[in-house]
Design a protein around this motif. Sequence first.
Motif, PDB file in Angstrom:
ATOM      1  N   LEU A 149      15.732  24.710  -8.102  1.00  0.00           N
ATOM      2  CA  LEU A 149      16.922  25.362  -7.566  1.00  0.00           C
ATOM      3  C   LEU A 149      17.465  24.608  -6.355  1.00  0.00           C
ATOM      4  O   LEU A 149      18.257  25.151  -5.583  1.00  0.00           O
ATOM      5  CB  LEU A 149      16.596  26.810  -7.174  1.00  0.00           C
ATOM      6  N   LYS A 150      17.055  23.362  -6.179  1.00  0.00           N
ATOM      7  CA  LYS A 150      17.444  22.580  -5.015  1.00  0.00           C
ATOM      8  C   LYS A 150      18.364  21.448  -5.464  1.00  0.00           C
ATOM      9  O   LYS A 150      18.164  20.839  -6.512  1.00  0.00           O
ATOM     10  CB  LYS A 150      16.192  22.019  -4.326  1.00  0.00           C
ATOM     11  N   ASP A 151      19.354  21.174  -4.645  1.00  0.00           N
ATOM     12  CA  ASP A 151      20.326  20.120  -4.925  1.00  0.00           C
ATOM     13  C   ASP A 151      19.824  18.817  -4.327  1.00  0.00           C
ATOM     14  O   ASP A 151      19.725  18.681  -3.102  1.00  0.00           O
ATOM     15  CB  ASP A 151      21.695  20.463  -4.339  1.00  0.00           C
ATOM     16  N   ASP A 152      19.496  17.837  -5.200  1.00  0.00           N
ATOM     17  CA  ASP A 152      19.069  16.515  -4.764  1.00  0.00           C
ATOM     18  C   ASP A 152      20.138  15.490  -5.155  1.00  0.00           C
ATOM     19  O   ASP A 152      21.137  15.805  -5.802  1.00  0.00           O
ATOM     20  CB  ASP A 152      17.729  16.136  -5.394  1.00  0.00           C
ATOM     21  N   VAL A 153      19.877  14.238  -4.773  1.00  0.00           N
ATOM     22  CA  VAL A 153      20.835  13.146  -5.020  1.00  0.00           C
ATOM     23  C   VAL A 153      20.159  12.121  -5.925  1.00  0.00           C
ATOM     24  O   VAL A 153      19.027  11.697  -5.660  1.00  0.00           O
ATOM     25  CB  VAL A 153      21.283  12.495  -3.697  1.00  0.00           C
ATOM     26  N   ASN A 154      20.876  11.674  -6.997  1.00  0.00           N
ATOM     27  CA  ASN A 154      20.371  10.657  -7.908  1.00  0.00           C
ATOM     28  C   ASN A 154      20.679   9.286  -7.303  1.00  0.00           C
ATOM     29  O   ASN A 154      21.765   8.748  -7.430  1.00  0.00           O
ATOM     30  CB  ASN A 154      21.039  10.807  -9.281  1.00  0.00           C
ATOM     31  N   VAL A 174       7.453  11.303  -6.205  1.00  0.00           N
ATOM     32  CA  VAL A 174       7.102  11.650  -7.591  1.00  0.00           C
ATOM     33  C   VAL A 174       7.812  10.759  -8.598  1.00  0.00           C
ATOM     34  O   VAL A 174       7.637  10.945  -9.809  1.00  0.00           O
ATOM     35  CB  VAL A 174       7.431  13.135  -7.864  1.00  0.00           C
ATOM     36  N   HIS A 175       8.610   9.808  -8.123  1.00  0.00           N
ATOM     37  CA  HIS A 175       9.279   8.837  -8.986  1.00  0.00           C
ATOM     38  C   HIS A 175      10.140   9.506 -10.056  1.00  0.00           C
ATOM     39  O   HIS A 175      10.055   9.203 -11.243  1.00  0.00           O
ATOM     40  CB  HIS A 175       8.261   7.914  -9.665  1.00  0.00           C
ATOM     41  N   ASN A 176      10.979  10.443  -9.626  1.00  0.00           N
ATOM     42  CA  ASN A 176      11.912  11.069 -10.564  1.00  0.00           C
ATOM     43  C   ASN A 176      13.337  10.599 -10.339  1.00  0.00           C
ATOM     44  O   ASN A 176      14.277  11.129 -10.940  1.00  0.00           O
ATOM     45  CB  ASN A 176      11.846  12.592 -10.445  1.00  0.00           C
ATOM     46  N   GLY A 177      13.512   9.609  -9.495  1.00  0.00           N
ATOM     47  CA  GLY A 177      14.825   9.017  -9.294  1.00  0.00           C
ATOM     48  C   GLY A 177      15.735   9.804  -8.398  1.00  0.00           C
ATOM     49  O   GLY A 177      16.946   9.526  -8.373  1.00  0.00           O
ATOM     50  N   THR A 178      15.202  10.773  -7.639  1.00  0.00           N
ATOM     51  CA  THR A 178      16.034  11.596  -6.767  1.00  0.00           C
ATOM     52  C   THR A 178      15.412  11.680  -5.383  1.00  0.00           C
ATOM     53  O   THR A 178      14.201  11.540  -5.224  1.00  0.00           O
ATOM     54  CB  THR A 178      16.188  13.021  -7.328  1.00  0.00           C
ATOM     55  N   VAL A 179      16.271  11.917  -4.393  1.00  0.00           N
ATOM     56  CA  VAL A 179      15.844  12.193  -3.031  1.00  0.00           C
ATOM     57  C   VAL A 179      16.684  13.353  -2.531  1.00  0.00           C
ATOM     58  O   VAL A 179      17.703  13.718  -3.129  1.00  0.00           O
ATOM     59  CB  VAL A 179      16.013  10.963  -2.104  1.00  0.00           C
ATOM     60  N   SER A 180      16.214  13.945  -1.426  1.00  0.00           N
ATOM     61  CA  SER A 180      16.985  15.045  -0.847  1.00  0.00           C
ATOM     62  C   SER A 180      18.218  14.508  -0.138  1.00  0.00           C
ATOM     63  O   SER A 180      18.372  13.303   0.084  1.00  0.00           O
ATOM     64  CB  SER A 180      16.105  15.848   0.108  1.00  0.00           C
ATOM     65  N   ARG A 181      19.113  15.419   0.213  1.00  0.00           N
ATOM     66  CA  ARG A 181      20.367  15.000   0.852  1.00  0.00           C
ATOM     67  C   ARG A 181      20.096  14.418   2.246  1.00  0.00           C
ATOM     68  O   ARG A 181      20.728  13.425   2.632  1.00  0.00           O
ATOM     69  CB  ARG A 181      21.304  16.189   0.959  1.00  0.00           C
ATOM     70  N   SER A 182      19.158  15.022   2.990  1.00  0.00           N
ATOM     71  CA  SER A 182      18.841  14.467   4.315  1.00  0.00           C
ATOM     72  C   SER A 182      18.188  13.096   4.199  1.00  0.00           C
ATOM     73  O   SER A 182      18.443  12.196   5.020  1.00  0.00           O
ATOM     74  CB  SER A 182      17.925  15.435   5.065  1.00  0.00           C
ATOM     75  N   GLN A 183      17.335  12.911   3.174  1.00  0.00           N
ATOM     76  CA  GLN A 183      16.734  11.597   2.970  1.00  0.00           C
ATOM     77  C   GLN A 183      17.782  10.563   2.565  1.00  0.00           C
ATOM     78  O   GLN A 183      17.704   9.389   2.971  1.00  0.00           O
ATOM     79  CB  GLN A 183      15.641  11.697   1.904  1.00  0.00           C
ATOM     80  N   PHE A 184      18.761  10.971   1.756  1.00  0.00           N
ATOM     81  CA  PHE A 184      19.837  10.076   1.365  1.00  0.00           C
ATOM     82  C   PHE A 184      20.625   9.608   2.598  1.00  0.00           C
ATOM     83  O   PHE A 184      20.913   8.413   2.762  1.00  0.00           O
ATOM     84  CB  PHE A 184      20.757  10.799   0.374  1.00  0.00           C
ATOM     85  N   ARG A 185      20.940  10.546   3.495  1.00  0.00           N
ATOM     86  CA  ARG A 185      21.650  10.186   4.713  1.00  0.00           C
ATOM     87  C   ARG A 185      20.782   9.264   5.581  1.00  0.00           C
ATOM     88  O   ARG A 185      21.281   8.315   6.199  1.00  0.00           O
ATOM     89  CB  ARG A 185      22.031  11.443   5.485  1.00  0.00           C
ATOM     90  N   ARG A 186      19.476   9.543   5.666  1.00  0.00           N
ATOM     91  CA  ARG A 186      18.577   8.744   6.492  1.00  0.00           C
ATOM     92  C   ARG A 186      18.502   7.303   5.988  1.00  0.00           C
ATOM     93  O   ARG A 186      18.475   6.349   6.767  1.00  0.00           O
ATOM     94  CB  ARG A 186      17.192   9.395   6.505  1.00  0.00           C
ATOM     95  N   VAL A 187      18.445   7.125   4.665  1.00  0.00           N
ATOM     96  CA  VAL A 187      18.359   5.774   4.114  1.00  0.00           C
ATOM     97  C   VAL A 187      19.631   4.987   4.413  1.00  0.00           C
ATOM     98  O   VAL A 187      19.578   3.807   4.794  1.00  0.00           O
ATOM     99  CB  VAL A 187      18.083   5.838   2.599  1.00  0.00           C
TER     100      VAL A 187
END
Length: 966
Positions: A942-947, A901-914
């Motif tokens: 209500l979800k914690d994402d990573v910038n 969605v191009h909001n500049g965030t990913v989930s924590r698992s996606q951050f670790r995967r990258v």
Amino acid sequence: MRKESTTYQYGGRLQDSGALAVYWSLADQRGAELSYIMAAAVANVRNLEDNIRTLAQTKRIRVTEFFQDFDKLRSGFITDAQFLRCLWNTLGLQLDKKEAELLIQKYDLRRNGRVHYKKFCEEIDKQFNPRQLGEDPTSQIVQPAEFLGTVRSLRPLSSTQESHILGVLRKMQKFYHYHGINLRTCYEDFDRHHIGTVTESQFYRSFPGPPDVSEEEMALLVNKYRDPEKPGLLNYLNLHHDIVALNQQVAAEKELSTIPQRNVDQIPIIETKDPALNQIFDKIRVAVFKNGIRTTEFFRDHDKLRSGIITENQFVCGLALAVGKEAQLSRAEIQKVVEYYRQPDGRVQYKEFCDMMENAFNIPNLEKKPLQSVVRPQRGALSRILKPLTVAEDDRVEVVMGEISSQVRRRRLMMYPYFKDYDRGIAYTRVVTPVQFGRILHFLSLNVAPEDLKLLIRKFEDPASGDVNYPAFVQAVDQEFVGHTLENVSMMDNNRTNTVVEPKPILASDSNVGYEDLMSRIRHLVLTSRLRVAEYFEDYDPLRTGSISRTQFQRGLGLLGLSKLGQHDLTEAQFKVLSDAYQNPMKEDQVLWKQFTHDIETVFTQPDLEKAPTYEVPRSEIFCVPKPGTVDWENATGDHKSLVESTLERLRQRMNQRRVLAKPVFQDFDKHNNGHVTRSQFRQCLTILELHTTEAEMAALEAKFCNDVGFNYLDFLNELQPKEPPQFMYEKRLEELRLTNQQKKLPELNAAGDLEGVLTKIKTKVARERIRVLEFMKDYDKLRSGRMLKTSFRRALDLCGFELRESEISILEDRYQYPRDMDYVIYLQFCDEVESIFTFKELEKAPLQDVKPFRPPEEWELNKLEPEDESKFNICMDRIAEKVRKHQMQLFPLFEDYDRVHNGTVSRSQFRRVLSELELGSMVSEHDFELLWNKFDVKIGLKDDVNYIAFCEMIYALAKFEWRKP
């Protein structure tokens, strides 16, 4: 030899007697040599013809059709070159010079260089000759050596080995017949040239079983079926033919032992020279009823005055014209009828005869005689009769139909639909023409000789129309087809007409189900269908007396579902049991339906339960009964139970290993969705699922799960693949709701603790979404007083979408509370404070004011770490930045792949995967990941994402890359 003959013969005369003796001795020697040469030539020609015949059958070729292209005049002769060319083009057979000369010498009848190819084709396609009826047809047919040119093994075996091989073949035939295996198809993939042979290793590799064939038995089979002309090869086709022949032998033995011979003459014709009058009337009555003949129309034209009397000649002409052909009446039979209806003046009273014929199997004015019993014809009496033949002709017809019946049974033909397609009249007449009959037999490849076909047509010929009665023929040759039946002829009373047979009274003792079992079945039906029994009977009892007639009671049971169209077929004897059990003692012809309803509806609850509060109502499950025909498994023997349990356990393990879903396979056969299939369908389903069982195991499973409806596959699958019972979560959910409702206030998440934090949160929301707060507030201040109720203030804040917590709203109310009234809030001050992020109020009065626009802080910048965690975070970032700088790595592309969605965030698992894909994950410990997540944490819903944008820019800054140019 011609030169030697000239030596001893001169001028057609012998020289002397001594020379004559010498001549005859030499002539005898030459004759013996000539006969030997001729016999060898005939044998060579015969062998050559046998080879050509085998090759033609192998390629499925009719040789005649290819020679006719060279014979435009159909003379039966072609040239030698055309004959040899056709053999080469058709069969791929290239003869040498000697073989060609042998064939040409045999079939060059006129010795003019033209070959009689028709005689050659007759010899190759030698079939039954219909002109030679005196000879056995099987002896006239020449069979090739073997299919596909294969030959039998000539290896001698001992009698013990032959008997052992026969036992193995019988075991294989039983296994293949049960599992539907075709041995030939198992080896066709290895037999690329279709010559019927495979190698020994291929034979072992594709041998389909049975699994209990030992190595010694396999060695015997290999030794038996070796090809003598091809070392190392086995003739599997001969083994297949032996299995097929053994299968046919077993089927024939079973048929002779279990299936009685069927009589072809379903309706025999009783021939008498002087038939009785009642038999003549029955014959005429059946013909009139079957053909719908209005007999009056054939006599009334002769009776101008409508007196009901005509002359004898007129009656004879009218009767012969009406039913003479349909009833097959002879002159003597017609005269017998004339004598019966003749008047003293010589005329015949036709009206009485027509009235009897018009009311065949009926009674005139029946609506006025409701208690009159109508005489019904015997079952099958209205069907078409078969024509009698002589004894020799009947014997020949039996032989022909026996051959057709064996082919129909072997090929599993359904003949009736093919005949029915030709029966396209206004209604199905159940007859076809003789030409259509022969065409259908030829289409079904049931080839019959012309003379035999004529006998069949004569046997099943309809006497009236001359057409063929095809249902009778199909019923005669197909044992599984039943077109019509006929009752025992000996039970027909030929001496009386219109005799009323009193039916046998039905008693309650005739029922095969007792009262208790019958009531249990009815209770089960009412319980499973949730029926209100009283609704089906109370309409017949308007006075609510509790008693109705027996017919009304039976009608109500039919509406309840106890009928042939319902869920339970209630027979007359079973109804008699119920009606006798609930008979009204005051009126014998009535039934106490209320007492019946009371006994049935106890499956739900007990009446007047409020008067007995301590009474324990029995569970409804005890009223459920199995379907009729179910075996009482509790009384089964221990061996039977252990066999079923071991079989189910073995099948269960196989299904768990292969992860088979069995229920859809059974549902494909369950067209009525009643949870049952037939026994044969059950065996077929197990074969499809590859769940192989023995005959004993199959019989044990059928004994447990079969009933009168069929095989209950649902119970079988429940035991084979039991499902975990669902957990009843109702009480648990009630307890959770009770505990939840006990908490007066829910804990607030991420709530600001001071006024500055609340205003920062609101200003950030307004700056990002460009909200005009005053537009939402002023609608609650109609008088534009600048203040509003606190409840309205809360409502306006909710409309703005600030998502403030209860404590945050309380902080705002305390800050902007109206001093004179505790229930009001000065909303204008709040709006001015919020809108100060854009500009300074009344800026036109202060032109030198320096306005600094509000810049919303980044959400991740508000995240604060402990000093110790902050130092660890910096060390981790420096370590990552050093590797990124050294390898000049691109961070953005992989993160953007996950940012849909191009909001500049990913989930924590996606951050670790990258980071792992960039080979940076090994440099970050689990605690470092927690620090990175907490530092760049962003709330999305209500979800914690990573910038990831802030993370990448910080890495690039530490790596001292040029802006956006790593």
